[in-house]
Design an enzyme around this catalytic site. Sequence first.
Site, PDB file in Angstrom:
ATOM      1  N   THR A 138       4.524  12.232   7.965  1.00 10.58           N
ATOM      2  CA  THR A 138       5.907  12.593   8.243  1.00 10.58           C
ATOM      3  C   THR A 138       6.074  12.875   9.730  1.00 10.58           C
ATOM      4  O   THR A 138       5.302  13.637  10.318  1.00 10.58           O
ATOM      5  CB  THR A 138       6.315  13.841   7.437  1.00 10.58           C
ATOM      6  N   CYS A 180      -3.599  -4.856   6.701  1.00 14.35           N
ATOM      7  CA  CYS A 180      -3.908  -5.555   5.464  1.00 14.35           C
ATOM      8  C   CYS A 180      -4.838  -6.732   5.761  1.00 14.35           C
ATOM      9  O   CYS A 180      -4.461  -7.677   6.463  1.00 14.35           O
ATOM     10  CB  CYS A 180      -2.616  -6.066   4.816  1.00 14.35           C
ATOM     11  N   SER A 213      -6.905  -7.711  -1.143  1.00 13.46           N
ATOM     12  CA  SER A 213      -6.436  -7.094   0.093  1.00 13.46           C
ATOM     13  C   SER A 213      -6.911  -5.646   0.163  1.00 13.46           C
ATOM     14  O   SER A 213      -6.769  -4.897  -0.805  1.00 13.46           O
ATOM     15  CB  SER A 213      -4.908  -7.121   0.178  1.00 13.46           C
ATOM     16  N   PHE A 262       0.840  -1.186   0.000  1.00 15.09           N
ATOM     17  CA  PHE A 262       0.000   0.000   0.000  1.00 15.09           C
ATOM     18  C   PHE A 262       0.886   1.251   0.000  1.00 15.09           C
ATOM     19  O   PHE A 262       2.103   1.165   0.168  1.00 15.09           O
ATOM     20  CB  PHE A 262      -0.919   0.002   1.229  1.00 15.09           C
ATOM     21  N   ALA A 318      -7.918 -12.383  12.502  1.00 15.75           N
ATOM     22  CA  ALA A 318      -7.226 -13.479  13.171  1.00 15.75           C
ATOM     23  C   ALA A 318      -6.784 -13.051  14.571  1.00 15.75           C
ATOM     24  O   ALA A 318      -6.679 -11.859  14.866  1.00 15.75           O
ATOM     25  CB  ALA A 318      -6.014 -13.902  12.344  1.00 15.75           C
ATOM     26  N   HIS A 370       1.198  -4.380   7.787  1.00 11.65           N
ATOM     27  CA  HIS A 370       1.524  -5.274   8.897  1.00 11.65           C
ATOM     28  C   HIS A 370       1.793  -4.403  10.130  1.00 11.65           C
ATOM     29  O   HIS A 370       2.873  -3.808  10.257  1.00 11.65           O
ATOM     30  CB  HIS A 370       2.748  -6.131   8.564  1.00 11.65           C
ATOM     31  N   THR A 384      -8.097  -9.476   4.182  1.00 13.76           N
ATOM     32  CA  THR A 384      -8.568 -10.157   2.981  1.00 13.76           C
ATOM     33  C   THR A 384     -10.090 -10.095   2.885  1.00 13.76           C
ATOM     34  O   THR A 384     -10.787 -10.431   3.843  1.00 13.76           O
ATOM     35  CB  THR A 384      -8.121 -11.631   2.992  1.00 13.76           C
TER      36      THR A 384
END
Length: 241
Positions: free
Chosen positions: A159, A54, A47, A2, A70, A108, A56
């Site tokens: 930033t 991220c 995704s 991404f 999960a 992640h 699914t």
Amino acid sequence: MFTGLIEHMGTVSVIDQLDASESGGGGWSMTIADSASILGDCHIGDSICVNGCCLTVTEFDQDSFKVGLAPETLSRTNLGHLKVGSKVNLERAVAGHIRFGGHFVQGHIDDVVTVCSREEDGNSLRLLFKVPKGTEERPSLLPYIIPKGFIALDGASLTVTTVSDSEQTFGVMLIAHTQSKIDLANKPVGATVNVEVDMVGKYVEKSIAAAMGDLEGGDSPIKRLVERTVQEVLRKHNVIQ
């Protein structure tokens, strides 16, 4: 992969902690509505980055999509604390033909940080975040956060403006346009935010550790060279024989 450029803000419409449907798999699932603008090219298995994570797509229609959560996702992110009606930042996986305007975001999540102050600065908003103390299982993220470096907060590429290692804090500034496009601007002091540090720093650290032989059972030519150089200097100054 991404970019951290949020495309849309959706709304959590369903949270099911034991979704027995085929698309739920018997675990946690979340359905996000008000998402028509990013579903025109959606497919099962795609995704979508939800608040920086991220996930699914397991089911979708013209306006909403479902994702599974999960146990690892729930332990690493703030997604388990969302409620029906919560706004979430959304971004589809990057396509190869578009201009890359943010930074490399994997989706992640490394950890969550806490909003510790909000301060208006003209038409901009300064936000300060508290970083959790590191543990053996989950080291502190501060070594990877540098002034003017990249960071992804709830999936938004921002930033870093300030870093204080002693206070365990870092800050960002949101311009007026950004405030209107992401949910981060609405979060109060005490709210949690998903954070993903720039992956480049993590790769550099591990590469150096490998080169120095600091990985498990490790040794390396560079480490041996440094050790020999130190020994030669010590012998030259009669510190060792």
